[in-house]
Design an enzyme around this catalytic site. Sequence first.
Site, PDB file in Angstrom:
ATOM      1  N   LYS A  74      25.411  91.353   1.989  1.00  0.00           N
ATOM      2  CA  LYS A  74      25.891  90.066   2.514  1.00  0.00           C
ATOM      3  C   LYS A  74      27.262  89.671   1.956  1.00  0.00           C
ATOM      4  O   LYS A  74      28.027  88.971   2.616  1.00  0.00           O
ATOM      5  CB  LYS A  74      24.883  88.951   2.214  1.00  0.00           C
ATOM      6  CG  LYS A  74      23.591  89.065   3.004  1.00  0.00           C
ATOM      7  CD  LYS A  74      22.692  87.873   2.756  1.00  0.00           C
ATOM      8  CE  LYS A  74      21.335  88.057   3.413  1.00  0.00           C
ATOM      9  NZ  LYS A  74      20.473  86.889   3.259  1.00  0.00           N
ATOM     10  N   ASP A 110      21.571  81.570   7.178  1.00  0.00           N
ATOM     11  CA  ASP A 110      20.411  81.322   6.297  1.00  0.00           C
ATOM     12  C   ASP A 110      20.293  79.823   6.011  1.00  0.00           C
ATOM     13  O   ASP A 110      19.213  79.237   6.133  1.00  0.00           O
ATOM     14  CB  ASP A 110      20.559  82.085   4.975  1.00  0.00           C
ATOM     15  CG  ASP A 110      20.244  83.567   5.115  1.00  0.00           C
ATOM     16  OD1 ASP A 110      19.464  83.931   6.014  1.00  0.00           O
ATOM     17  OD2 ASP A 110      20.783  84.363   4.321  1.00  0.00           O
TER      18      ASP A 110
HETATM   19  P1  NAP Z   1      18.926  86.706  -5.742  1.00  0.00           P
HETATM   20  O1  NAP Z   1      20.326  86.462  -5.308  1.00  0.00           O
HETATM   21  O2  NAP Z   1      18.571  87.961  -6.458  1.00  0.00           O
HETATM   22  O3  NAP Z   1      18.508  85.452  -6.694  1.00  0.00           O
HETATM   23  C1  NAP Z   1      17.222  85.422  -7.274  1.00  0.00           C
HETATM   24  C2  NAP Z   1      17.054  84.080  -8.004  1.00  0.00           C
HETATM   25  O4  NAP Z   1      15.701  84.003  -8.449  1.00  0.00           O
HETATM   26  C3  NAP Z   1      17.909  83.924  -9.254  1.00  0.00           C
HETATM   27  O5  NAP Z   1      18.284  82.576  -9.375  1.00  0.00           O
HETATM   28  C4  NAP Z   1      16.953  84.344 -10.370  1.00  0.00           C
HETATM   29  O6  NAP Z   1      17.235  83.742 -11.634  1.00  0.00           O
HETATM   30  C5  NAP Z   1      15.661  83.779  -9.861  1.00  0.00           C
HETATM   31  N1  NAP Z   1      14.491  84.453 -10.411  1.00  0.00           N
HETATM   32  C6  NAP Z   1      14.129  85.736 -10.222  1.00  0.00           C
HETATM   33  N2  NAP Z   1      12.983  85.985 -10.895  1.00  0.00           N
HETATM   34  C7  NAP Z   1      12.622  84.822 -11.529  1.00  0.00           C
HETATM   35  C8  NAP Z   1      11.549  84.438 -12.370  1.00  0.00           C
HETATM   36  N3  NAP Z   1      10.585  85.298 -12.698  1.00  0.00           N
HETATM   37  N4  NAP Z   1      11.500  83.138 -12.829  1.00  0.00           N
HETATM   38  C9  NAP Z   1      12.463  82.260 -12.475  1.00  0.00           C
HETATM   39  N5  NAP Z   1      13.514  82.577 -11.690  1.00  0.00           N
HETATM   40  C10 NAP Z   1      13.594  83.849 -11.206  1.00  0.00           C
HETATM   41  O7  NAP Z   1      17.907  86.617  -4.519  1.00  0.00           O
HETATM   42  P2  NAP Z   1      18.091  85.785  -3.133  1.00  0.00           P
HETATM   43  O8  NAP Z   1      18.790  86.628  -2.135  1.00  0.00           O
HETATM   44  O9  NAP Z   1      18.632  84.455  -3.470  1.00  0.00           O
HETATM   45  O10 NAP Z   1      16.583  85.673  -2.635  1.00  0.00           O
HETATM   46  C11 NAP Z   1      15.656  84.814  -3.285  1.00  0.00           C
HETATM   47  C12 NAP Z   1      14.391  84.706  -2.455  1.00  0.00           C
HETATM   48  O11 NAP Z   1      14.676  84.116  -1.188  1.00  0.00           O
HETATM   49  C13 NAP Z   1      13.719  86.045  -2.126  1.00  0.00           C
HETATM   50  O12 NAP Z   1      12.340  85.905  -2.278  1.00  0.00           O
HETATM   51  C14 NAP Z   1      14.051  86.292  -0.679  1.00  0.00           C
HETATM   52  O13 NAP Z   1      13.063  87.064  -0.018  1.00  0.00           O
HETATM   53  C15 NAP Z   1      14.055  84.863  -0.163  1.00  0.00           C
HETATM   54  N6  NAP Z   1      14.841  84.684   1.084  1.00  0.00           N
HETATM   55  C16 NAP Z   1      14.171  84.259   2.186  1.00  0.00           C
HETATM   56  C17 NAP Z   1      14.859  84.053   3.361  1.00  0.00           C
HETATM   57  C18 NAP Z   1      14.107  83.563   4.562  1.00  0.00           C
HETATM   58  O14 NAP Z   1      14.660  83.597   5.666  1.00  0.00           O
HETATM   59  N7  NAP Z   1      12.892  83.081   4.391  1.00  0.00           N
HETATM   60  C19 NAP Z   1      16.248  84.283   3.434  1.00  0.00           C
HETATM   61  C20 NAP Z   1      16.913  84.716   2.274  1.00  0.00           C
HETATM   62  C21 NAP Z   1      16.181  84.916   1.109  1.00  0.00           C
HETATM   63  P3  NAP Z   1      18.347  84.361 -12.634  1.00  0.00           P
HETATM   64  O15 NAP Z   1      19.683  83.878 -12.130  1.00  0.00           O
HETATM   65  O16 NAP Z   1      17.991  83.806 -13.955  1.00  0.00           O
HETATM   66  O17 NAP Z   1      18.207  85.849 -12.552  1.00  0.00           O
END
Ligand code: NAP
Length: 293
Positions: A74, A110
Amino acid sequence: MSPGHSAGLPRHLAVFGFPVAHSVSPAMHNAAFRQEGMNCVYSAFQVDPANVQAAVDAIRALGLHGVNITIPHKESVIPYLDEVDPAARQIGAVNTIANRDGKLIGYNTDGRGFISTLEETGVKLRGLNVVILGAGGAARGIGVYLAMAGVRQIAVSNRTVRRAETLADVLAQAAPDVPTGAVEAYTPDEDRVLATADLVVNCTPVGMEPDVATSRVRNIGVLPAHAVVCDTVYRPLKSLLVREADRRGLTTVGGLRMLIHQGACAWEHWFGRMGPVDIMYNTALAALGESRA
Ligand code: NAP
């Protein structure tokens, strides 16, 4: 019409990701094309990170009409596009590309899809106290659109507090009138902001399969009785956070509606109208069921 596209041939659309085999996008868009009687085909391409520029060039060379971009591309596609929509630029991530006569324009649906999901649920955003849990890509996309939608204030709570501070700064730039703050996840500071939240959005993978017995909110009891709880997680369809909030009688929104709405909003950029949400939802639901079988 995109250069490379000849009358009589279908329009081609695609999602680029790595990995991408699990994506429900081909099923949901193709079902919508069939329903609408459109001569379009949507495919998934696994694009190695080393080949991102070549894949974007292929959009022009093959005359693909539109493309979705998913993890991990992305951000890395941005330098190869001709234009990037201002909100996507602020978010720093593109999930939708439209090919307009060979000119590739990047958007981020998104966050826009999330706002549509709340509108569909009847949530009025103006004046709300928002808590965003997480500070990654999803949090940025949702946060920028919430900030622009006129909420009262936004607190970002993240495990790595420095990233929460960075996102709070990005949101303050997107909407200078909306106060923003940062707290650390799983602390009394987080409980304090949750206790006055009108809208809470989990933008972390906590609760996602296979760790379905975990919730990003340790004590659902701290939330006010009128709070709306949203989870971006859609595997399972109802995360533990959503189930616990349901049990408390709070309004809840699961991640699948958001996924559908980001897809429906992509249609606006490709075809000038929103995609048909019902068929997309039912098809994605069936595809997710099958992928678990
Ligand atoms: P990302 O950029 O990797 O960010 C992950 C975030 O989650 C970071 O802030 C990370 O904290 C935090 N995190 C990970 N493990 C954690 C834990 N055990 N405890 C607390 N915080 C934790 O991922 P992303 O792209 O933002 O995606 C995040 C979620 O959104 C995923 O589950 C994805 O499937 C979902 N999503 C859904 C849609 C939809 O259309 N429904 C669209 C996009 C994304 P740190 O900064 O401390 O590492």
